[in-house]
Design a protein around this motif. Structure first.
Motif, short mmCIF file in Angstrom:
data_model
loop_
_atom_site.label_atom_id
_atom_site.label_comp_id
_atom_site.label_asym_id
_atom_site.label_seq_id
_atom_site.Cartn_x
_atom_site.Cartn_y
_atom_site.Cartn_z
N LEU A 143 -9.39 5.79 -0.58
CA LEU A 143 -9.38 5.13 -1.89
C LEU A 143 -10.45 5.72 -2.79
O LEU A 143 -10.25 5.91 -3.99
CB LEU A 143 -9.59 3.63 -1.69
CG LEU A 143 -9.45 2.74 -2.92
CD1 LEU A 143 -8.05 2.80 -3.48
CD2 LEU A 143 -9.79 1.29 -2.57
N PRO A 285 -3.64 3.42 -5.90
CA PRO A 285 -3.35 2.33 -6.84
C PRO A 285 -2.86 2.84 -8.18
O PRO A 285 -3.36 3.85 -8.68
CB PRO A 285 -4.70 1.61 -6.99
CG PRO A 285 -5.71 2.46 -6.34
CD PRO A 285 -5.05 3.47 -5.51
N ALA A 338 -7.80 -3.95 0.24
CA ALA A 338 -9.16 -3.41 0.23
C ALA A 338 -9.95 -3.80 -1.02
O ALA A 338 -11.14 -4.03 -0.96
CB ALA A 338 -9.12 -1.89 0.35
N PHE A 339 -9.23 -3.84 -2.14
CA PHE A 339 -9.98 -4.02 -3.39
C PHE A 339 -9.37 -5.04 -4.32
O PHE A 339 -9.91 -5.29 -5.39
CB PHE A 339 -10.06 -2.68 -4.14
CG PHE A 339 -11.45 -2.12 -4.16
CD1 PHE A 339 -12.35 -2.52 -5.12
CD2 PHE A 339 -11.84 -1.21 -3.21
CE1 PHE A 339 -13.63 -2.02 -5.13
CE2 PHE A 339 -13.11 -0.70 -3.22
CZ PHE A 339 -14.02 -1.09 -4.19
N GLY A 340 -8.23 -5.59 -3.93
CA GLY A 340 -7.59 -6.49 -4.87
C GLY A 340 -6.98 -5.76 -6.02
O GLY A 340 -6.75 -6.34 -7.08
N ILE A 341 -6.75 -4.45 -5.84
CA ILE A 341 -6.07 -3.70 -6.89
C ILE A 341 -4.61 -3.58 -6.47
O ILE A 341 -4.31 -3.00 -5.43
CB ILE A 341 -6.67 -2.29 -7.04
CG1 ILE A 341 -8.10 -2.41 -7.49
CG2 ILE A 341 -5.87 -1.47 -8.05
CD1 ILE A 341 -8.81 -1.10 -7.54
N GLN A 360 -9.61 -14.78 -2.25
CA GLN A 360 -10.13 -13.69 -3.07
C GLN A 360 -9.94 -12.38 -2.35
O GLN A 360 -10.48 -12.18 -1.26
CB GLN A 360 -11.63 -13.95 -3.32
CG GLN A 360 -12.18 -13.25 -4.54
CD GLN A 360 -11.59 -13.80 -5.85
OE1 GLN A 360 -11.28 -14.98 -5.93
NE2 GLN A 360 -11.43 -12.96 -6.83
N ILE A 363 -13.03 -6.38 0.20
CA ILE A 363 -13.18 -5.61 1.44
C ILE A 363 -13.24 -6.50 2.68
O ILE A 363 -13.07 -6.02 3.79
CB ILE A 363 -14.43 -4.69 1.39
CG1 ILE A 363 -15.68 -5.49 1.05
CG2 ILE A 363 -14.24 -3.59 0.38
CD1 ILE A 363 -16.93 -4.64 1.01
N TYR A 364 -13.51 -7.78 2.52
CA TYR A 364 -13.55 -8.68 3.67
C TYR A 364 -12.28 -9.51 3.79
O TYR A 364 -12.23 -10.45 4.59
CB TYR A 364 -14.77 -9.60 3.60
CG TYR A 364 -16.07 -8.83 3.57
CD1 TYR A 364 -16.93 -8.92 2.49
CD2 TYR A 364 -16.42 -7.99 4.62
CE1 TYR A 364 -18.10 -8.22 2.45
CE2 TYR A 364 -17.60 -7.26 4.59
CZ TYR A 364 -18.44 -7.38 3.50
OH TYR A 364 -19.60 -6.67 3.46
#
Lengths: 517, 322
Positions: A143, A285, A338-341, A360, A363-364
């Protein structure tokens, strides 16, 4: 070692959860809805997800994820049916499927082609799942390697790949793509998206031309108009309809379909390559499936021993495109987790559903909400299995679709398309837009211009411009950013190579008249 | 026989379309508002505004006793639909007015945001300013020092409240900044982590994972009081930026211009009760959204002050966006 054990533990937990009644029911509902929305030209998986979103609020997040996964996973299968049977891609990611699927249907092999597409979808989804599970812990470096400059070159490569993949005149394909790019400039644009362009003072045009309306208009309505015109001419001239050959009884067509399902296993290289490309492109993305299918298609063309068949019913072309369609869904999960993208518009709605439940992304996410993540991952694969079963059961029926009278199909398509266009934002101008695109698309087809080129140019043009501006802003105006990373240099080299190949193909083709848009 | 079937199919299709387009009953004479469904237009697809609208709608429905229907109509079209609607209380909107006002400073829009009937604010987003770890900037003083020497790149997503915050802050500190545009807040976080931009100003929870992982360093919490999740990060008071406090992502409820006072009051009461209910507060907290509503005259005073501030700095904002 601990990481592998944790992953296996999570996988076992996910499988247990997948077998619960709520999960299976959610998957079945989502698959059915997704298949139908993918099947009917004009409706898209995104429309189904938007309709389902308010309902997920009342469901637990796991069940909601299985419904969403069902819709996303099955839509590509449904879209392949109309792509092959009617040359009207049910979803924008099934566009390349029609390049060779429809010629096969015209040859009376609709059932067989659908069997090939179904099995390929399943294999592509399986590949994507394996890669997703294996790569999740390693995804971050990948990424990080793709910034705006790299994404810009991916778009350029995608555009060039697509022009190469399209049958017909190279110059006309390029013009079609250019027109799509020009259409993409309508609305707010420029470096910070604050400059209205080509809006002529219209509020409607301030937000640009709607993607769904343009896609439906050019890909679906134009085909309906062309078919109506052909039917009308046949009626007036009293000439026989050139309907696709209807071969055999329903049972024979069903057996044909099952025979088609064995075909992808004879082309393991094509399946693996198409799936790998789909997963890889899906993981970047903002790039999406419309690029992945053409990359995969072009890669198959480049190494095929029978390139002359591409665009005329090549089974390799069909397999490559369809493998990418389903493999990319797993890829799009990666930046989403991974990023919410969101990897594509479907994942944007998955994110919206998570946020409604207070989850949310980040990464976690896999650590903190593993159950929801696995619901999506396993749901995507499960949806493909169910959709394939559904397709196999319906083979004798769907293989009859190419033989339905064009005026009946056109009427149904017109109604659904108008409904889909109006549902975007309850604006009659969107209805006008799809009719306009439909008429323009029909005219373009008549003169040998690729309407697929227009659509993909429209999709990629917007993204390309945005990434171009972001890159220049990031480098404070220095153009060196476009050649400063190894990934960019690799992509530029790839683009140059494909341009060279396309020139050679054009020279070859200019010696033989092309007669298919 | 064939001709008849064709006409039948066509007529059925037209009927289907007409029934769909004709859907949505319009309340006739309203003896006491409301007597029919209320449409809530959200001019943003996805994101916090749509999320908020969907969370609030069921509670609002309970308060009003009529269905509340959400329509997502992105962009200027959505704002204009609310602006042009009849001021009878049956069409309202939920949106981020600060970002939209900024855009109106750049471009003439078909609607005047100051003419909307402003009902109130459901919440205002708190944000945190964080630098990528590769910049080496760990404090506000570092930012001021480096920002005077070279141009700092800030990750922005369109003309939003975050952009206005960054530009006004830079002007006040006398530092040089330049925007780097990204599609959305999550992309700005990735951009900062990757180093495509030096800093970003987004909602606290969007940055939290990266802060925990050490990929970004927060230097300012855009709140009047310390951010509970980041107690050691300076707030606006400590940063001497309290006068910029009202510049936030205000997610407001607006209605068409010149709405009668009794209808305005009825809607305000319904929203106040809906958003203030325990169930709603819990939902907002669970979904990591702020619980800081503001209604009526207090709200109108705050928004008017924000507009005045943005008008005063119009040239700076317009220059920054270009």
């Amino acid at each position: 070692m601990k990481g592998v054990l944790d992953l296996l533990d999570a996988l076992v937990g996910g499988l247990n959860q997948a077998l619960s009644v709520n999960s299976l029911l959610g998957l079945l509902l989502g698959t059915t809805v997704g298949y139908i929305f993918g099947f009917i030209p004009g409706l898209q998986s995104v429309t189904a997800l938007v309709l389902m979103l308010p309902f997920t609020f009342g469901w637990d997040p796991i069940t909601g994820m299985y419904v969403f996964a069902g819709i996303i996973g099955a839509a590509g299968n449904g879209g392949a049916v109309t792509s092959i049977a009617l040359n009207m891609p049910g979803t924008v990611v099934n566009v390349a499927t029609s390049l060779d699927g429809y010629p096969l249907a015209r040859q009376g092999k609709a059932s067989w082609a659908l069997g090939v597409a179904s099995c390929t979808s399943l294999l592509g989804a399986a590949f994507g799942l394996v890669v997703l599970v294996a790569v999740i812990p390693l995804f971050m470096p990948f990424l990080m390697a793709f910034g705006p400059a790299e994404r810009f070159w991916i778009m350029v490569l995608g555009m060039v790949s697509m022009v190469v993949a399209l049958p017909g005149d190279f110059i006309k394909s390029t013009i079609a793509v250019a027109l799509g790019i020009v259409m993409a400039t309508v609305g707010f644009g420029g470096p910070s998206m604050v400059y209205p362009r080509f809006t002529f003072g219209s509020i409607y045009l301030l937000n640009g031309l709607d993607l769904v309306a343009v896609v439906i208009g050019f890909l679906v309505l134009s085909e309906a108009f062309v078919n109506l015109a052909k039917y009308r001419r046949a009626m007036v001239m009293n000439t026989p309809r050139h309907a696709p050959l209807l071969v055999g009884t329903a049972l024979e067509r069903w057996k044909d379909g099952l025979a088609g399902m064995r075909v992808p296993f004879r082309y393991p290289g094509v399946v693996l390559r198409g799936s790998a490309i789909g997963t890889l492109i899906g993981a970047i993305p903002g790039v999406g499936g419309s690029v992945a299918q053409f990359f995969a298609y072009n890669a198959a063309y480049a190494v095929s021993k029978r390139p002359e068949e591409f665009g005329h019913g090549s089974v390799e072309g069909l397999i490559a495109a369809q493998a990418a369609v389903d493999a990319k869904e797993a890829g799009t999960c990666l930046p989403t987790f991974a990023f919410g993208i969101p990897g594509n518009s479907e994942m944007a709605l998955v994110l919206a559903a998570w946020e409604l439940h207070g989850l949310q992304p980040g990464i976690y996410f896999l650590r903190d909400h593993a159950d929801v993540a696995w619901a999506l991952i396993l749901g995507l694969f499960g949806a493909n299995i169910l959709a394939t079963l559904l397709q196999v059961l319906c083979l004798p029926v769907v293989s009859y679709i190419p033989h339905i009278r064009e005026d009946y199909v056109a009427a149904a398509v017109l109604v659904f398309s108008i409904l889909a266009a109006y549902s975007i934002r309850q604006n009659l101008w969107d209805v006008g837009l799809i009719v306009f695109c439909g008429v323009l698309g029909a005219l373009f087809k008549g003169y040998g211009y690729s309407i697929i080129g227009i659509v993909v140019g429209f999709i990629l043009g917007d993204l390309m411009e945005a990434n171009f501006h972001t890159s220049l802003q990031s480098s404070l105006g220095s153009y060196s950013i476009f050649v400063s990373s190894p990934v960019s240099v690799f992509l530029i080299a790839g683009t140059a190579l494909i341009l060279l190949l396309s020139l050679m193909r054009w020279i070859r083709r200019s010696r033989v008249p092309a007669n298919r848009a | 026989m064939q001709g008849r079937y064709r006409w039948l199919v066509l007529m059925l299709g037209l009927l289907l379309i007409a029934s769909t387009l004709g859907c949505g009953s319009v309340p006739t004479a309203a003896a006491k508002y409301p007597t029919g469904p209320v449409t809530m237009i959200v001019p943003y697809k996805g994101g916090t505004n749509e999320k908020l609208a969907r969370l609030v709608a069921p509670e609002l429905q309970k308060q009003m006793g009529v269905p509340v229907v959400i329509e997502v109509i992105p962009g200027a079209d959505g704002w204009n639909r609310v602006f042009q609607a009849k001021p009878d209380g049956y069409t309202i909107g939920v949106g981020d007015i600060v970002g939209e006002y900024g855009l109106a400073l750049m471009q003439k829009m078909p609607y005047d945001l100051r003419q909307f009937t402003l009902i109130g604010r459901i919440n205002a987003g708190t944000s945190v300013l964080a630098f990528g770890s590769q910049t080496g900037i760990k404090t506000l003083d570092d930012m001021k020092r480096v920002g005077k020497e070279k141009t700092l790149r800030y990750a922005s997503f369109g003309f939003s409240a975050a952009m206005v915050q960054a530009v006004l802050m830079a002007e006040k500190f006398g530092i040089k900044i330049a925007p780097v545009s990204f599609p959305g807040p999550a992309d700005t976080v990735l951009g900062v982590v990757r180093g495509d931009a030096d800093f970003g100003l987004v909602g606290t929870w969007l940055f939290m994972d990266q802060i925990t992982a050490g990929k970004v360093t927060p230097v300012l919490a855009w709140t009047d009081v310390p951010e509970p999740a980041l107690p050691n990060v300076p707030d606006l008071k400590k940063a001497a930026l309290l006068d910029l406090g009202p510049v936030q992502s205000h997610r407001i409820v607006m209605a068409p211009p010149k709405m009668p006072a009794d209808v305005t009051n009825a809607i305000t009461k319904a929203f106040r009760d809906a958003v203030g209910s325990e169930a709603m507060k819990k939902q907002l907290t669970d979904t990591k959204l702020e619980t800081n509503p503001l209604w009526g005259d207090d709200f109108r005073k705050e928004i008017t002050a924000v507009f005045a501030m943005m008008d005063k700095h119009k040239d700076t904002l317009v220059k920054a966006a270009k």
